[in-house]
Write a protein that holds these residues in place. Structure first.
Motif, PDB file in Angstrom:
ATOM      1  N   LEU A   1       0.791  -1.226   0.000  1.00  0.00           N
ATOM      2  CA  LEU A   1       0.000   0.000   0.000  1.00  0.00           C
ATOM      3  C   LEU A   1       0.826   1.280   0.000  1.00  0.00           C
ATOM      4  N   PRO A   2       1.854   1.422   0.855  1.00  0.00           N
ATOM      5  CA  PRO A   2       2.549   2.711   0.825  1.00  0.00           C
ATOM      6  C   PRO A   2       3.542   2.882  -0.317  1.00  0.00           C
TER       7      PRO A   2
ATOM      8  N   PRO B   1       3.267   3.243  -4.079  1.00  0.00           N
ATOM      9  CA  PRO B   1       2.565   3.282  -5.375  1.00  0.00           C
ATOM     10  C   PRO B   1       3.501   3.071  -6.548  1.00  0.00           C
TER      11      PRO B   1
ATOM     12  N   ILE C   1       3.319  -0.278  -8.392  1.00  0.00           N
ATOM     13  CA  ILE C   1       2.293  -0.556  -9.406  1.00  0.00           C
ATOM     14  C   ILE C   1       2.884  -0.323 -10.792  1.00  0.00           C
ATOM     15  N   PHE C   2       3.582   0.834 -10.918  1.00  0.00           N
ATOM     16  CA  PHE C   2       4.185   1.148 -12.216  1.00  0.00           C
ATOM     17  C   PHE C   2       5.264   0.133 -12.561  1.00  0.00           C
TER      18      PHE C   2
ATOM     19  N   ILE D   1      10.048   8.598 -10.492  1.00  0.00           N
ATOM     20  CA  ILE D   1       9.649   9.955 -10.075  1.00  0.00           C
ATOM     21  C   ILE D   1       8.840   9.888  -8.789  1.00  0.00           C
TER      22      ILE D   1
ATOM     23  N   ILE E   1       9.747  11.697  -5.253  1.00  0.00           N
ATOM     24  CA  ILE E   1       8.935  12.851  -4.868  1.00  0.00           C
ATOM     25  C   ILE E   1       8.222  12.597  -3.552  1.00  0.00           C
TER      26      ILE E   1
ATOM     27  N   THR F   1      -3.159   5.018   6.245  1.00  0.00           N
ATOM     28  CA  THR F   1      -3.817   4.141   5.277  1.00  0.00           C
ATOM     29  C   THR F   1      -4.594   4.956   4.261  1.00  0.00           C
TER      30      THR F   1
ATOM     31  N   SER G   1      -2.303   6.409   1.869  1.00  0.00           N
ATOM     32  CA  SER G   1      -1.822   5.414   0.908  1.00  0.00           C
ATOM     33  C   SER G   1      -2.873   5.136  -0.150  1.00  0.00           C
ATOM     34  N   ILE G   2      -4.150   5.044   0.295  1.00  0.00           N
ATOM     35  CA  ILE G   2      -5.212   4.776  -0.685  1.00  0.00           C
ATOM     36  C   ILE G   2      -5.305   5.924  -1.675  1.00  0.00           C
TER      37      ILE G   2
ATOM     38  N   THR H   1      -2.858   7.889  -2.599  1.00  0.00           N
ATOM     39  CA  THR H   1      -1.700   7.827  -3.488  1.00  0.00           C
ATOM     40  C   THR H   1      -1.908   6.773  -4.563  1.00  0.00           C
ATOM     41  N   ILE H   2      -2.406   5.601  -4.122  1.00  0.00           N
ATOM     42  CA  ILE H   2      -2.612   4.510  -5.072  1.00  0.00           C
ATOM     43  C   ILE H   2      -3.651   4.918  -6.114  1.00  0.00           C
TER      44      ILE H   2
ATOM     45  N   SER I   1      -2.192   7.140  -8.625  1.00  0.00           N
ATOM     46  CA  SER I   1      -1.363   6.423  -9.595  1.00  0.00           C
ATOM     47  C   SER I   1      -2.237   5.743 -10.648  1.00  0.00           C
ATOM     48  N   ILE I   2      -3.363   5.150 -10.194  1.00  0.00           N
ATOM     49  CA  ILE I   2      -4.240   4.475 -11.150  1.00  0.00           C
ATOM     50  C   ILE I   2      -4.813   5.483 -12.137  1.00  0.00           C
TER      51      ILE I   2
ATOM     52  N   ILE J   1      -3.283   8.172 -13.188  1.00  0.00           N
ATOM     53  CA  ILE J   1      -2.224   8.463 -14.165  1.00  0.00           C
ATOM     54  C   ILE J   1      -2.159   7.353 -15.205  1.00  0.00           C
ATOM     55  N   ILE J   2      -2.275   6.078 -14.751  1.00  0.00           N
ATOM     56  CA  ILE J   2      -2.211   4.960 -15.692  1.00  0.00           C
ATOM     57  C   ILE J   2      -3.356   5.050 -16.697  1.00  0.00           C
TER      58      ILE J   2
ATOM     59  N   VAL K   1       4.529  14.187 -16.602  1.00  0.00           N
ATOM     60  CA  VAL K   1       4.144  13.803 -15.241  1.00  0.00           C
ATOM     61  C   VAL K   1       5.225  14.257 -14.267  1.00  0.00           C
ATOM     62  N   GLY K   2       6.495  14.015 -14.647  1.00  0.00           N
ATOM     63  CA  GLY K   2       7.599  14.460 -13.809  1.00  0.00           C
ATOM     64  C   GLY K   2       7.579  15.965 -13.613  1.00  0.00           C
TER      65      GLY K   2
ATOM     66  N   TYR L   1       4.924  17.018 -11.156  1.00  0.00           N
ATOM     67  CA  TYR L   1       5.354  16.774  -9.777  1.00  0.00           C
ATOM     68  C   TYR L   1       6.355  17.837  -9.340  1.00  0.00           C
ATOM     69  N   PHE L   2       7.290  18.161 -10.255  1.00  0.00           N
ATOM     70  CA  PHE L   2       8.302  19.164  -9.928  1.00  0.00           C
ATOM     71  C   PHE L   2       7.651  20.512  -9.640  1.00  0.00           C
TER      72      PHE L   2
ATOM     73  N   GLN M   1       5.882  20.710  -6.367  1.00  0.00           N
ATOM     74  CA  GLN M   1       6.797  20.751  -5.226  1.00  0.00           C
ATOM     75  C   GLN M   1       7.160  22.183  -4.860  1.00  0.00           C
TER      76      GLN M   1
END
Lengths: 314, 221
Positions: free
Chosen positions: A174-175, A177, A180-181, A309, A313, B4, B7-8, B10-11, B14-15, B17-18, B110-111, B114-115, B118
């Protein structure tokens, strides 16, 4: 230092990979046959094939040199050596002291290099065709593979497979991500490295589409058996790596009989599921045009770039 | 905020982005529509998670609207409208930058997002920290698709991705603007899609292709 029991289990792990690998190939063939509405041969068929090929005589071209003759042995020995570094159902392998993930990839590259040399050695047109394609694939896949490995190594600390998988088995997904990639990239790479469908069709002898089959076209008898077997070992090693790095649940961290048994059963189940999934995936797509393959590899590279990345980050 | 939940988030980011990437990596219009549909479903899920974390019930309605409008109605409308178009209008055969380069460029975008995020100090709010770069990445990728592709259909899809990015952007920064405005935006998108589909249908009639470079000609030579 490792105890005697651990060393014995390490040897068993390597032998299990070597002996179980034709079974996984058989499962994949069976799944593909069933998805195409055929009965298909038994899952044990690759074993029968190997046994039969070993009994047969071998025909070697008188134009070929020693490279052609040692290639199957180099293939088999390097992949079987790689098998001993892979933690299978125990989180570490006592032989992990001698080599890490990068060495495993190096051994893959050695086997591949000798296959390409041998296919050029007999100077048939198909051999040259196959080896030039294989060279293109390996040149494309290697950066993607290394980027993916860097993600995993950065996340869990180190490329040594034993410490890596020990760390993975203690952590949750979970922590992280970025994994996944890494998993997406790794899936594409496994398809490419083992010559599965969008890259290469492992079950065809149609001249225009074959890559690996074109390179081993001249082999017969024992040599062919060795090459087929080492190809199966390579497939199993990559599947084990995917399973143990990304879904390591249930892998044993102690050497009790019960934990090892559970680890082994779960591992076989997970690998069978993954192999069935890959075979099913293969049935659902067609072989891609050779010059569209870089698109797919670019997806793997981009995915692992984003993973790196995210790692830095977050 | 628990770890948690973070984390959810973040995940799910990510999905998202995919899902955005599958628009960049595909060629056919139907593939894009499917990718857009998946992306919208994930977006609705992310919105619902934001609603759960912040505890504002209006966000759930926005999530439900996203699910209905973006993953059902818009793809349906676009499929209906483009049914009569010929198949060669629907595939992007000749983008300005090739597919494999555009996938890499999107990863760099994407990078970049993020930059950029920040540089903005939002340390206090983890939702913003996690999802703001994702929304900006969607925006950039949508813009890139819009600029890079030649056919009108892919530009429509690029526009839709930009809109998704903006939706996430406002949702993350403001935790949902007033519901009336949300509904207004959804109606706007729908009308925009209908108008653009009428335009592209007329264009396919007039020029016999959907290449945007045709529009730049003043006269019909």
């Amino acid at each position: 230092m490792y105890s005697m029991a651990e060393i014995i289990i390490g040897i068993i792990q390597g032998l299990v990979i070597i002996l179980l690998s034709p079974l996984i190939t058989g499962i994949m063939r069976k799944t593909k046959a069933r998805t195409q509405k055929r009965m298909g041969a038994s899952v044990l068929q690759p074993y029968y094939d190997i046994l039969k090929l070993i009994k047969k005589d071998e025909v070697v071209s008188d134009q070929s040199s020693w490279i052609f003759r040692i290639c199957p042995w180099v293939n088999f020995v390097s992949l079987a050596t790689a098998a001993f570094f892979i933690p299978l159902f125990l989180t570490y392998s006592p032989f992990g002291l001698a080599g890490d993930l990068l060495l495993v990839i190096g051994l893959f590259a050695l086997a591949r290099f000798f296959t390409m040399l041998a296919s050029l050695d007999v100077a048939s047109a198909f051999g040259g065709l196959g080896s030039s394609r294989e060279m293109m694939y390996s040149a494309l896949l290697e950066p993607a593979l290394f980027l993916t490995i860097f993600i995993v190594a950065l996340t869990h600390g180190g490329t040594n497979l034993s410490t890596l998988i020990t760390a993975v088995s203690g952590a949750t997904l979970l922590p992280h991500p970025q994994l996944i990639f890494a998993a997406i990239a790794m899936f594409v790479i496994v398809l490419g490295e083992t010559g599965r469908l969008p890259f290469d069709n492992p079950s065809t002898h149609l001249e225009l589409t074959m890559v690996h089959e074109a390179m081993i076209l001249e082999y017969s008898g024992k040599s062919l058996a060795l090459i087929e077997w080492s190809q199966a070992i390579k497939l199993l090693i990559l599947l084990v790596l995917v399973v143990n790095i990304f879904v390591p649940w249930g892998i044993s961290s102690s050497i009790t009989i019960l934990a090892l048994g559970i680890g082994f059963v779960l591992l076989v189940a997970k690998i069978s599921i993954l192999a069935t999934f890959i075979a099913y995936f293969e049935s659902s797509i067609a072989k891609w045009r050779l010059f569209r393959i870089p698109d797919l590899v670019a997806v793997a590279i981009a995915s692992s770039m984003i993973g790196i990345i995210l790692y830095y980050i977050k | 905020m628990e770890s948690t939940q973070l984390s959810i988030l973040t995940i799910s980011g990510s999905i998202l982005i995919i899902a955005t990437f599958s628009v960049v990596a595909r060629r056919g219009f139907m593939d894009w529509l499917n990718a857009y549909r998946h992306q919208s479903i994930v977006l609705a899920g992310v919105t619902a998670i934001i609603g759960y974390i912040t505890g504002i019930w209006e966000i759930y309605i926005a999530a439900a609207l996203t699910l209905i409008v973006k993953s059902i109605i818009i793809p349906k409308v676009l499929t209906q409208v483009t049914k009569r178009l010929e198949i060669e209008f629907k595939t992007e055969t000749n983008p300005y930058v090739s597919l494999r380069t555009s996938v890499i460029i999107s990863a760099l975008l994407v990078g970049l997002s993020y930059f950029l995020t920040q540089q903005i100090p939002f340390r206090s709010d983890p939702v913003v920290n996690v999802l703001l770069p994702v929304s900006m990445a969607q925006f950039f990728i949508g813009l890139f698709v819009l600029v890079n592709r030649r056919t009108v259909l892919s530009q429509v899809v690029g526009l839709l991705i930009i809109e998704n990015g903006l939706f996430l952007f406002t949702m993350v920064l403001t935790h949902g603007v007033s519901l009336i405005i949300e509904i207004g935006i959804f109606v706007d998108i729908l009308v925009g899609i209908v108008i653009s589909s009428i335009l592209l249908f007329r264009m396919s009639r007039t020029f016999d292709s959907l290449d945007v470079t045709n529009i730049e000609n003043l006269r019909d030579d």
